[in-house]
Design a protein around this motif. Structure first.
Motif, PDB file in Angstrom:
ATOM      1  N   LYS A 192      -1.374  -1.223  -7.470  1.00  0.00           N
ATOM      2  CA  LYS A 192      -1.846  -2.168  -6.454  1.00  0.00           C
ATOM      3  C   LYS A 192      -1.345  -3.580  -6.752  1.00  0.00           C
ATOM      4  CE  LYS A 192      -6.061   0.250  -5.013  1.00  0.00           C
ATOM      5  NZ  LYS A 192      -7.545   0.202  -4.968  1.00  0.00           N
ATOM      6  N   ILE A 193      -1.404  -3.965  -8.029  1.00  0.00           N
ATOM      7  CA  ILE A 193      -0.975  -5.323  -8.398  1.00  0.00           C
ATOM      8  C   ILE A 193       0.521  -5.493  -8.164  1.00  0.00           C
ATOM      9  CG2 ILE A 193      -0.716  -6.927 -10.318  1.00  0.00           C
ATOM     10  CD1 ILE A 193      -3.300  -5.747 -11.490  1.00  0.00           C
ATOM     11  N   ILE A 194       1.310  -4.526  -8.642  1.00  0.00           N
ATOM     12  CA  ILE A 194       2.771  -4.630  -8.500  1.00  0.00           C
ATOM     13  C   ILE A 194       3.180  -4.564  -7.032  1.00  0.00           C
ATOM     14  CG2 ILE A 194       4.962  -3.526  -9.063  1.00  0.00           C
ATOM     15  CD1 ILE A 194       3.653  -2.611 -11.695  1.00  0.00           C
ATOM     16  N   ASP A 195       2.548  -3.670  -6.261  1.00  0.00           N
ATOM     17  CA  ASP A 195       2.864  -3.577  -4.830  1.00  0.00           C
ATOM     18  C   ASP A 195       2.493  -4.860  -4.095  1.00  0.00           C
ATOM     19  OD1 ASP A 195       3.913  -1.076  -5.061  1.00  0.00           O
ATOM     20  OD2 ASP A 195       2.120  -0.018  -4.420  1.00  0.00           O
ATOM     21  N   GLY A 196       1.386  -5.489  -4.523  1.00  0.00           N
ATOM     22  CA  GLY A 196       1.016  -6.764  -3.921  1.00  0.00           C
ATOM     23  C   GLY A 196       2.035  -7.854  -4.218  1.00  0.00           C
ATOM     24  N   VAL A 197       2.544  -7.862  -5.452  1.00  0.00           N
ATOM     25  CA  VAL A 197       3.577  -8.842  -5.822  1.00  0.00           C
ATOM     26  C   VAL A 197       4.850  -8.608  -5.014  1.00  0.00           C
ATOM     27  CG1 VAL A 197       5.066  -9.624  -7.701  1.00  0.00           C
ATOM     28  CG2 VAL A 197       2.650  -9.209  -8.134  1.00  0.00           C
ATOM     29  N   LEU A 198       5.233  -7.335  -4.856  1.00  0.00           N
ATOM     30  CA  LEU A 198       6.433  -7.014  -4.091  1.00  0.00           C
ATOM     31  C   LEU A 198       6.297  -7.442  -2.628  1.00  0.00           C
ATOM     32  CD1 LEU A 198       7.291  -3.457  -5.486  1.00  0.00           C
ATOM     33  CD2 LEU A 198       8.503  -5.591  -5.943  1.00  0.00           C
ATOM     34  N   LEU A 199       5.102  -7.249  -2.059  1.00  0.00           N
ATOM     35  CA  LEU A 199       4.889  -7.639  -0.662  1.00  0.00           C
ATOM     36  C   LEU A 199       4.966  -9.144  -0.463  1.00  0.00           C
ATOM     37  CD1 LEU A 199       2.053  -5.316   0.692  1.00  0.00           C
ATOM     38  CD2 LEU A 199       4.394  -5.473   1.501  1.00  0.00           C
ATOM     39  N   ASN A 200       4.652  -9.927  -1.489  1.00  0.00           N
ATOM     40  CA  ASN A 200       4.662 -11.383  -1.367  1.00  0.00           C
ATOM     41  C   ASN A 200       6.002 -12.006  -1.744  1.00  0.00           C
ATOM     42  OD1 ASN A 200       1.923 -11.728  -0.525  1.00  0.00           O
ATOM     43  ND2 ASN A 200       1.245 -11.324  -2.612  1.00  0.00           N
ATOM     44  N   MET A 201       6.951 -11.185  -2.170  1.00  0.00           N
ATOM     45  CA  MET A 201       8.281 -11.722  -2.489  1.00  0.00           C
ATOM     46  C   MET A 201       9.017 -12.063  -1.192  1.00  0.00           C
ATOM     47  SD  MET A 201       9.400  -9.297  -5.699  1.00  0.00           S
ATOM     48  CE  MET A 201      10.924 -10.179  -5.980  1.00  0.00           C
ATOM     49  N   PRO A 202       9.819 -13.141  -1.187  1.00  0.00           N
ATOM     50  CA  PRO A 202      10.406 -13.652   0.064  1.00  0.00           C
ATOM     51  C   PRO A 202      11.196 -12.644   0.879  1.00  0.00           C
ATOM     52  CG  PRO A 202      10.743 -15.198  -1.749  1.00  0.00           C
ATOM     53  CD  PRO A 202      10.164 -13.967  -2.344  1.00  0.00           C
ATOM     54  N   ILE A 203      12.169 -11.975   0.304  1.00  0.00           N
ATOM     55  CA  ILE A 203      13.050 -11.092   1.076  1.00  0.00           C
ATOM     56  C   ILE A 203      12.602  -9.635   0.957  1.00  0.00           C
ATOM     57  CG2 ILE A 203      15.422 -10.267   1.321  1.00  0.00           C
ATOM     58  CD1 ILE A 203      16.367 -12.968   0.257  1.00  0.00           C
ATOM     59  N   ILE A 204      12.316  -9.206  -0.259  1.00  0.00           N
ATOM     60  CA  ILE A 204      11.930  -7.813  -0.490  1.00  0.00           C
ATOM     61  C   ILE A 204      10.621  -7.491   0.219  1.00  0.00           C
ATOM     62  CG2 ILE A 204      11.284  -6.131  -2.272  1.00  0.00           C
ATOM     63  CD1 ILE A 204      13.173  -7.555  -4.159  1.00  0.00           C
ATOM     64  N   GLY A 205       9.671  -8.435   0.179  1.00  0.00           N
ATOM     65  CA  GLY A 205       8.366  -8.194   0.790  1.00  0.00           C
ATOM     66  C   GLY A 205       8.447  -7.932   2.282  1.00  0.00           C
ATOM     67  N   SER A 206       9.237  -8.724   2.982  1.00  0.00           N
ATOM     68  CA  SER A 206       9.356  -8.528   4.426  1.00  0.00           C
ATOM     69  C   SER A 206      10.033  -7.204   4.751  1.00  0.00           C
ATOM     70  CB  SER A 206      10.145  -9.683   5.043  1.00  0.00           C
ATOM     71  OG  SER A 206      11.448  -9.759   4.473  1.00  0.00           O
ATOM     72  N   SER A 207      10.999  -6.783   3.909  1.00  0.00           N
ATOM     73  CA  SER A 207      11.669  -5.494   4.137  1.00  0.00           C
ATOM     74  C   SER A 207      10.701  -4.337   3.919  1.00  0.00           C
ATOM     75  CB  SER A 207      12.869  -5.356   3.200  1.00  0.00           C
ATOM     76  OG  SER A 207      13.818  -6.378   3.437  1.00  0.00           O
TER      77      SER A 207
END
Length: 409
Positions: free
Chosen positions: A257-272
């Motif tokens: 959950k923590i890592i997925d949350g970090v990935l979702l908040n990353m500028p380019i990767i999160g939006s993808s």
């Protein structure tokens, strides 16, 4: 008469081996089917031990293909073939038997035979699928169970094939788009480390006896090389420990959950990731609703198949809001759900066309995901070129400026 060796499954799904006497392979297969055995393999038994054949058999058993998990395309083809068999008038058991003979992946073939044995023993198709742990996503058993009630098994199998194909297509595009930049970056790091740890130290020894002051870029290059020689091993070990810790944390629920949350908040990767998740939600919800499942049941399935745990929590929260008497649109009013999805869901609920709206959302976000992947590649490739060029240029400029100054002095 000839002797044939066989491997088969009995009515309880247990594997059995043996020999049988018959005039041909077809006759041997017919005899075994008469004993309620389902063939996995059959071949003529040799009278003497041939070392070359024994070696070939041993190598075939050690082949990684024996244990390779089926790819998405294998499952897509299987579902399409089974739907075609049923549409052509074959029974489900006939279709599964034919598909097991045509399937190349051995693990998938074994699963199909086990499913066939379970169905002939009285189990339903959905139960037989559910018994194959890890072979199919949980959505497959849910949809087949709904299709068994509605009588639309052929249509459901075709929808499953389309859904798996769309998901595989997005993953292929994402992986292929990152392959070239990844190889380019790895090659650049290898070249930089080779120059810094192999060539630059020899160059530094040559300059030790020179009293000439070195250019700033050359001194920086020598300092980086010396630092890597002294602390490179510790740096590599630290990076390995950090990588292992992240991967280990990703295997736990809270860490994921923590890592997925970090990935979702990353500028380019999160939006993808968010766009791909909304595309999957659109296709899957439309397929589940069209198969007769309720919105709550569809959200539960989405919760179980969604890869990103943060998005999965969003779907779980939406289901809880529906149980509390609120609408799906209200339940989807969360930070990681796009506003357009919330509004379009509300329109679908008010008009009674939620299934159609979800399908259109899936199509829209699939196109958006493809566009984002292309845009990401368009940004990554020039960035990788600049990074690679900068790393190599740093070493070569430092080398040649020093050589020019020493030769001039």
């Amino acid at each position: 008469m000839a002797i044939f060796k066989y491997r088969a499954l009995d009515q309880e799904g247990r594997e059995t081996k043996g020999r049988i006497e018959a005039t041909s392979v077809n006759e041997a297969s017919a005899k075994l089917r008469g004993k309620a055995l389902h063939l996995l393999s059959i071949k003529a038994a040799t009278s003497g031990a041939n070392p070359f054949k024994l070696l070939a058999g041993l190598l075939s058993k050690l082949s990684p293909g024996q244990y390779r998990s089926p790819k998405s395309i294998d499952k897509v083809m299987m579902f399409r073939q089974l739907a075609l068999m049923i549409r052509s008038g074959n029974t489900l058991t006939q279709g599964l038997e034919i598909c097991s003979e045509m399937t190349e992946n051995k693990l998938l073939r074994r699963s199909l035979v086990k499913m066939l044995v379970s169905i002939q023993s009285g189990a339903s198709f959905s139960t037989a699928v559910e018994q194959q742990k890890g072979m199919f996503p949980s959505i497959v058993a849910k949809l087949i169970a709904a299709a068994e009630v509605s009588g639309e098994l052929q249509v459901t199998l075709e929808r499953l094939a389309e859904n798996l194909e769309r998901g595989a297509q997005v993953r292929r595009q994402f992986v292929s788009s990152l392959t070239y930049p990844g190889i380019l970056f790895s090659a650049a790091v290898a070249v930089f480390l080779g120059l810094s740890l192999g060539i630059v130290p020899k160059f530094a020894k040559m300059l030790e006896n020179k009293s000439t002051d070195l250019p700033a870029i050359t001194q920086a290059m020598l300092d980086v090389s010396a630092w890597l020689i002294e602390y490179g091993a510790a740096l590599g070990i630290s990076l390995g420990v950090v990588t292992f810790s992240i991967l280990a944390a990703y295997t736990t629920v809270s860490g994921k959950k923590i890592i997925d949350g970090v990935l979702l908040n990353m500028p380019i990767i999160g939006s993808s990731i968010r766009t791909s998740g909304m595309a999957q939600m659109g296709w899957t919800m439309s397929m589940l609703l069209g198969s007769g499942l309720t919105v709550i049941e569809a959200l539960r399935v989405m919760r179980s198949i969604t890869g990103n745990q943060r998005l999965a929590v969003c779907f779980e929260h939406a289901g809880n809001e529906i149980l509390a008497g609120r609408s799906l649109a209200f339940g989807l009013q969360q930070a990681h759900i796009p506003v357009m999805v919330q509004h379009m869901t509300g329109i679908g609920e008010r008009s009674g066309e939620l299934e159609h709206v979800m399908l259109e959302l899936g199509k829209y976000y699939q196109q958006s995901a493809e566009s984002r992947i292309k845009a990401m590649v368009a940004m990554i490739e020039p960035a990788m070129t600049i990074i690679v060029g900068g790393m190599v240029a740093f070493v070569y400029i430092g080398f040649f400026t020093a050589m020019i100054k020493v030769s001039a002095g």
